[in-house]
Scaffold this active site. Sequence first.
Site, PDB file in Angstrom:
ATOM      1  CB  SER A   1      -0.787  -0.126   1.232  1.00  0.00           C
ATOM      2  OG  SER A   1      -1.516   1.016   1.368  1.00  0.00           O
TER       3      SER A   1
ATOM      4  CE  LYS B   1      -4.693   0.143   0.504  1.00  0.00           C
ATOM      5  NZ  LYS B   1      -5.246  -0.606   1.585  1.00  0.00           N
TER       6      LYS B   1
ATOM      7  CE  LYS C   1      -4.039   4.027   1.979  1.00  0.00           C
ATOM      8  NZ  LYS C   1      -4.971   3.363   2.813  1.00  0.00           N
TER       9      LYS C   1
ATOM     10  CG  ASP D   1      -7.596   2.383   0.700  1.00  0.00           C
ATOM     11  OD1 ASP D   1      -9.167   2.689   0.751  1.00  0.00           O
ATOM     12  OD2 ASP D   1      -7.183   1.774   1.666  1.00  0.00           O
TER      13      ASP D   1
ATOM     14  CD  GLU E   1      -8.816  -0.726   0.804  1.00  0.00           C
ATOM     15  OE1 GLU E   1      -7.856  -1.213  -0.064  1.00  0.00           O
ATOM     16  OE2 GLU E   1      -8.722  -0.970   2.150  1.00  0.00           O
TER      17      GLU E   1
ATOM     18  CG  ASP F   1     -10.415  -0.996   5.035  1.00  0.00           C
ATOM     19  OD1 ASP F   1     -10.576  -1.307   6.190  1.00  0.00           O
ATOM     20  OD2 ASP F   1      -9.399  -0.199   4.680  1.00  0.00           O
TER      21      ASP F   1
ATOM     22  CE  LYS G   1      -7.155  -2.173   6.720  1.00  0.00           C
ATOM     23  NZ  LYS G   1      -7.121  -0.783   6.909  1.00  0.00           N
TER      24      LYS G   1
ATOM     25  N   GLY H   1      -4.135  -4.096   6.182  1.00  0.00           N
ATOM     26  CA  GLY H   1      -3.106  -3.544   7.324  1.00  0.00           C
ATOM     27  C   GLY H   1      -3.466  -2.366   7.911  1.00  0.00           C
TER      28      GLY H   1
HETATM   29  O1  OSB Z   1       0.446  -1.432   4.740  1.00  0.00           O
HETATM   30  C1  OSB Z   1      -0.534  -1.315   5.658  1.00  0.00           C
HETATM   31  O2  OSB Z   1      -0.183  -1.746   6.708  1.00  0.00           O
HETATM   32  C2  OSB Z   1      -1.836  -0.775   5.248  1.00  0.00           C
HETATM   33  C3  OSB Z   1      -1.706   0.640   4.631  1.00  0.00           C
HETATM   34  C4  OSB Z   1      -2.925   1.213   4.716  1.00  0.00           C
HETATM   35  O3  OSB Z   1      -3.661   1.313   3.443  1.00  0.00           O
HETATM   36  C5  OSB Z   1      -3.919   1.737   5.889  1.00  0.00           C
HETATM   37  C6  OSB Z   1      -3.272   1.987   6.905  1.00  0.00           C
HETATM   38  C7  OSB Z   1      -3.428   2.632   7.999  1.00  0.00           C
HETATM   39  C8  OSB Z   1      -4.978   3.002   7.980  1.00  0.00           C
HETATM   40  C9  OSB Z   1      -5.844   2.485   6.843  1.00  0.00           C
HETATM   41  C10 OSB Z   1      -5.147   1.897   5.884  1.00  0.00           C
HETATM   42  C11 OSB Z   1      -6.210   1.197   4.892  1.00  0.00           C
HETATM   43  O4  OSB Z   1      -5.982   0.168   4.412  1.00  0.00           O
HETATM   44  O5  OSB Z   1      -7.109   1.665   4.447  1.00  0.00           O
HETATM   45 MG    MG Z   2      -8.280   0.795   3.083  1.00  0.00          MG
END
Ligand code: OSB
Ligand code: MG
Length: 379
Positions: free
Chosen positions: A136, A162, A164, A189, A214, A239, A263, A291
């Site tokens: 991510s 992924k 953002k 995402d 996402e 999510d 998660k 994550g």
């Molecule tokens: O690499 C990771 O741990 C996930 C990173 C990530 O996208 C995320 C990190 C913190 C809070 C929400 C998210 C998410 O998936 O939306």
């Molecule tokens: Mg997410």
Amino acid sequence: MNFEKILLHRLKMKMKTPFTTSFGTQIDRYVTIVEIIDENGLSGFGECVAGEDPLYSEEFMDSALVAIKKYFGPLLLQSNLSHPKEVTELFKPFKRNMMAKSGLETAVWDLYAKQQGLPLYKVLGGEKTEVEVGISLGLEKSDDIIIEKIREKVEEGYKRIKVKIKPGRDVEMIRAIREVFPDIPLMADANSAYTLDDIELLKQLDEFNLMMIEQPLGSTDIVDHATLQKAIKTPVCLDESIDSYENAKAAIELGSCEIINVKVGRVGGLAESIKIHDLAKENKIPLWCGGMLEAGVGRLTNIAITTLPNFVLPGDTASSSRYWEEDIITPEVVAENGVVQLSDKPGIGAEVDFEKMKKVLIQTDEITKEDALEMVFFD
Ligand SMILES: O=C(O)CCC(=O)c1ccccc1C(=O)O
Ligand SMILES: [Mg+2]
């Protein structure tokens, strides 16, 4: 399972690079490692994955710590359980506080696996001995920077990228990425940043052949997500919206998503994750494991759940080195060419390294059997 005491190791870990999402930029990660110790001195470890602030969900690390110390820790120490699956029932009278519950519940699973001399993934019913992982990537100041980051991660072998997105950093950014990487497995995402008013904009993403989008809409917008999914071709993955089996069922029945990101912390633990897994499998909804910027303990818990058969898409379960100069476990999690091998050691599969943890430890709080469940209304 006789529990003697619980330790909450509170850490401040510096992230290698800041991580930006539609809700903000993270520089340090305040991690809580939950250690639950049995009558023979054997320890199980779990990670409380709450954010520092209530931005991703309503929980935050300070609220989770209070919830653990005031309710869930004492309840667990006074309980008489024979299997970790019973923890969810034990905690049920107390509403939500999923990440607080999950920090303890995952520690109980690790302890149970160690008591049985089995790797956690086998205790969970996992079948795979290796799992594919994705990565991510946070928002960057320019498209050139994100394109360079993607290049690096594709070269490292990650199986899915992924990125953002947020309003103003979406269609044109994805277009720029696709011009350079027309074929990589790519997804976006939004972390709840859009509403149905943005439907025309979200439709424009259809031309980029994304694996999924996402959580485009708000976390309680299960009905709106169903409307959106009907209007766009890109599969919607939920999510934030999926925080229980019941919610997963509603989302599946309404057609709010074609994919679910599980998660463990968000749904309150591993037992609930397994329930959602089985429901999704029955309904042919593919899963992957998300994550929360975990340190090694949470990372290994996530990898363990990913061995269940319906986790068919690569998770956000990258190497320890993704976020940390040094993780708190030995050995660290290493994805080689985008694949992580499961360890056959009992429990989560690596040791919490107290020498390493000491370097980032703020303080350790203790919950003992003498700490009574402190309630104002209770009969
Ligand atoms: O690499 C990771 O741990 C996930 C990173 C990530 O996208 C995320 C990190 C913190 C809070 C929400 C998210 C998410 O998936 O939306
Ligand atoms: Mg997410």
